[in-house]
Design a protein around this motif. Sequence first.
Motif, PDB file in Angstrom:
ATOM      1  N   TRP A  79       0.839  -1.210   0.000  1.00 20.02           N
ATOM      2  CA  TRP A  79       0.000   0.000   0.000  1.00 20.02           C
ATOM      3  C   TRP A  79       0.870   1.255   0.000  1.00 20.02           C
ATOM      4  O   TRP A  79       0.628   2.199  -0.764  1.00 20.02           O
ATOM      5  CB  TRP A  79      -0.916  -0.011   1.226  1.00 20.02           C
ATOM      6  CG  TRP A  79      -1.621   1.288   1.451  1.00 20.02           C
ATOM      7  CD1 TRP A  79      -2.781   1.712   0.875  1.00 20.02           C
ATOM      8  CD2 TRP A  79      -1.192   2.362   2.316  1.00 20.02           C
ATOM      9  NE1 TRP A  79      -3.110   2.976   1.320  1.00 20.02           N
ATOM     10  CE2 TRP A  79      -2.148   3.401   2.198  1.00 20.02           C
ATOM     11  CE3 TRP A  79      -0.106   2.537   3.170  1.00 20.02           C
ATOM     12  CZ2 TRP A  79      -2.038   4.595   2.916  1.00 20.02           C
ATOM     13  CZ3 TRP A  79       0.008   3.726   3.872  1.00 20.02           C
ATOM     14  CH2 TRP A  79      -0.947   4.739   3.740  1.00 20.02           C
ATOM     15  N   ALA A  80       1.900   1.277   0.870  1.00 22.12           N
ATOM     16  CA  ALA A  80       2.768   2.445   0.979  1.00 22.12           C
ATOM     17  C   ALA A  80       3.545   2.679  -0.314  1.00 22.12           C
ATOM     18  O   ALA A  80       3.689   3.818  -0.772  1.00 22.12           O
ATOM     19  CB  ALA A  80       3.725   2.283   2.159  1.00 22.12           C
ATOM     20  N   VAL A  81       4.050   1.605  -0.902  1.00 18.41           N
ATOM     21  CA  VAL A  81       4.787   1.730  -2.170  1.00 18.41           C
ATOM     22  C   VAL A  81       3.896   2.321  -3.246  1.00 18.41           C
ATOM     23  O   VAL A  81       4.289   3.236  -3.983  1.00 18.41           O
ATOM     24  CB  VAL A  81       5.346   0.357  -2.617  1.00 18.41           C
ATOM     25  CG1 VAL A  81       5.851   0.432  -4.064  1.00 18.41           C
ATOM     26  CG2 VAL A  81       6.470  -0.092  -1.695  1.00 18.41           C
ATOM     27  N   ASN A  82       2.674   1.834  -3.347  1.00 17.89           N
ATOM     28  CA  ASN A  82       1.767   2.341  -4.378  1.00 17.89           C
ATOM     29  C   ASN A  82       1.299   3.764  -4.107  1.00 17.89           C
ATOM     30  O   ASN A  82       0.959   4.494  -5.043  1.00 17.89           O
ATOM     31  CB  ASN A  82       0.570   1.397  -4.533  1.00 17.89           C
ATOM     32  CG  ASN A  82       0.916   0.166  -5.346  1.00 17.89           C
ATOM     33  OD1 ASN A  82       1.611   0.246  -6.349  1.00 17.89           O
ATOM     34  ND2 ASN A  82       0.450  -0.996  -4.894  1.00 17.89           N
ATOM     35  N   LYS A  83       1.280   4.161  -2.841  1.00 23.07           N
ATOM     36  CA  LYS A  83       1.008   5.566  -2.517  1.00 23.07           C
ATOM     37  C   LYS A  83       2.169   6.440  -2.976  1.00 23.07           C
ATOM     38  O   LYS A  83       1.980   7.564  -3.440  1.00 23.07           O
ATOM     39  CB  LYS A  83       0.797   5.741  -1.008  1.00 23.07           C
ATOM     40  CG  LYS A  83      -0.511   5.204  -0.477  1.00 23.07           C
ATOM     41  CD  LYS A  83      -1.681   6.132  -0.770  1.00 23.07           C
ATOM     42  CE  LYS A  83      -1.648   7.367   0.109  1.00 23.07           C
ATOM     43  NZ  LYS A  83      -2.846   8.220  -0.088  1.00 23.07           N
ATOM     44  N   ALA A  84       3.385   5.927  -2.821  1.00 13.18           N
ATOM     45  CA  ALA A  84       4.584   6.676  -3.217  1.00 13.18           C
ATOM     46  C   ALA A  84       4.754   6.704  -4.728  1.00 13.18           C
ATOM     47  O   ALA A  84       5.099   7.737  -5.303  1.00 13.18           O
ATOM     48  CB  ALA A  84       5.814   6.058  -2.561  1.00 13.18           C
ATOM     49  N   GLN A  85       4.517   5.560  -5.366  1.00 13.59           N
ATOM     50  CA  GLN A  85       4.645   5.471  -6.822  1.00 13.59           C
ATOM     51  C   GLN A  85       3.685   4.396  -7.323  1.00 13.59           C
ATOM     52  O   GLN A  85       3.960   3.201  -7.196  1.00 13.59           O
ATOM     53  CB  GLN A  85       6.082   5.137  -7.235  1.00 13.59           C
ATOM     54  CG  GLN A  85       6.285   5.157  -8.739  1.00 13.59           C
ATOM     55  CD  GLN A  85       7.747   5.178  -9.117  1.00 13.59           C
ATOM     56  OE1 GLN A  85       8.552   5.883  -8.512  1.00 13.59           O
ATOM     57  NE2 GLN A  85       8.109   4.417 -10.119  1.00 13.59           N
ATOM     58  N   LYS A  86       2.605   4.814  -7.889  1.00  7.70           N
ATOM     59  CA  LYS A  86       1.563   3.900  -8.318  1.00  7.70           C
ATOM     60  C   LYS A  86       2.094   2.845  -9.278  1.00  7.70           C
ATOM     61  O   LYS A  86       2.808   3.144 -10.227  1.00  7.70           O
ATOM     62  CB  LYS A  86       0.422   4.675  -8.984  1.00  7.70           C
ATOM     63  CG  LYS A  86      -0.791   3.829  -9.297  1.00  7.70           C
ATOM     64  CD  LYS A  86      -1.932   4.673  -9.840  1.00  7.70           C
ATOM     65  CE  LYS A  86      -3.159   3.822 -10.118  1.00  7.70           C
ATOM     66  NZ  LYS A  86      -4.285   4.630 -10.653  1.00  7.70           N
ATOM     67  N   GLY A  87       1.745   1.596  -8.978  1.00 13.69           N
ATOM     68  CA  GLY A  87       2.151   0.502  -9.850  1.00 13.69           C
ATOM     69  C   GLY A  87       3.477  -0.125  -9.507  1.00 13.69           C
ATOM     70  O   GLY A  87       3.888  -1.097 -10.142  1.00 13.69           O
ATOM     71  N   ALA A  88       4.170   0.392  -8.486  1.00 20.65           N
ATOM     72  CA  ALA A  88       5.489  -0.137  -8.132  1.00 20.65           C
ATOM     73  C   ALA A  88       5.409  -1.336  -7.190  1.00 20.65           C
ATOM     74  O   ALA A  88       6.431  -1.893  -6.793  1.00 20.65           O
ATOM     75  CB  ALA A  88       6.353   0.952  -7.509  1.00 20.65           C
ATOM     76  N   ALA A  89       4.177  -1.739  -6.818  1.00 20.82           N
ATOM     77  CA  ALA A  89       3.932  -2.942  -6.030  1.00 20.82           C
ATOM     78  C   ALA A  89       2.601  -3.522  -6.507  1.00 20.82           C
ATOM     79  O   ALA A  89       1.812  -2.829  -7.163  1.00 20.82           O
ATOM     80  CB  ALA A  89       3.879  -2.622  -4.537  1.00 20.82           C
TER      81      ALA A  89
END
Length: 362
Positions: A72-82
């Motif tokens: 969730w945090a990764v996708n908040k930071a950069q969408k699609g990166a997790a």
Amino acid sequence: MIEVKLQAALVHAGVNRASFLGEGAWHYAWKVCREEKKLVLRIPKAIAYGKSVSFDEEAFKAEYAGTELYYWAVNKAQKGAAPDFFKFHVSSELTYTLETFRGKQIDLHSMTEKAAFQIGSKVGSIQRKTEDIPHGLSGFGYLTWSEENGLKGTLNGDVHEFLKEESKEHLADYQTLCLAHPKFEDSVVSKALQLAVTSRKKAFTKPQLVNQDASPENILIDENGLCLIDSYPSIYYSRGMAGNFMNLYETFFIALSDTPRYSRHQFSTCAAKLKLVAQGYITGYSAGNRQIASEVRGEQLLQLLETAYSHFCLLSEDLAEETKIRYGSKEEIEARLPVFCEELKDLASSQIDELLYFQPKK
């Protein structure tokens, strides 16, 4: 038994079986489908690292809820990166995870040097941005889960004092190494370690959500770009985990490439690519900020020290089967100590000027 669990998971998750993807250290994985959506189903192994894995509800939920939070945090930071979808089910009868299928693992052997650097740069940038996402958890350190408190850090108290005590242990470990193996004794290494400890005391502000496991097998590529999976999140000093990444890619994976744990990856034959990933990582993570790069290199020095120290400690133990899988025989463990000694000296000499430059002004 695994086939029975697989069939039960397929029914429970409401998915159709597609194909077996492979196995990691702890899970089997299958590519499955739900309508038109491609997913990955993972089921924990009954035996991992040579020993039986007993059912532990709190441990499984801590691991999987931590992964869910990190995605969730990764996708908040950069969408699609997790993976954008992640669910899990934990019970004594049936435990599994289900997440978005995001392509194949990166192949260090076939990729170009430019691609290796670019992948490292993207991972560094993603991880740095993710650190800025508020995690909302109490405590710090590795994650734990309970019915009463949900997900939280295992440790409480003053995290700055904990970091201070950890730093003292690093310096004490170096002295122990020097006494047992005088070749480790080096004035530049000693000074650089002191500077790294001072640097982390100055730089650390608050514990952040970090990932300890961004190994090559956990970096995927598809038509949508790069994706990080199978995270091992914790809450701590972010530069420490960045330094851990650098140590893994510049030293650890290469040095331990012949162990049962890593032999299938043949890391020793793509050492140059691993180091290019690391160079890209610190470039992407620091985004051109020399001070951040210096802080990361200081943490890398401490991580390399602990890699050497842990090897030294293993020589006085009876090696369990899990340890042999991870580290090899005592002869192999002992043979790495001179390698770590030289790398510690090389890293210290290459970074001491930067560490000195960014010391607190009196």
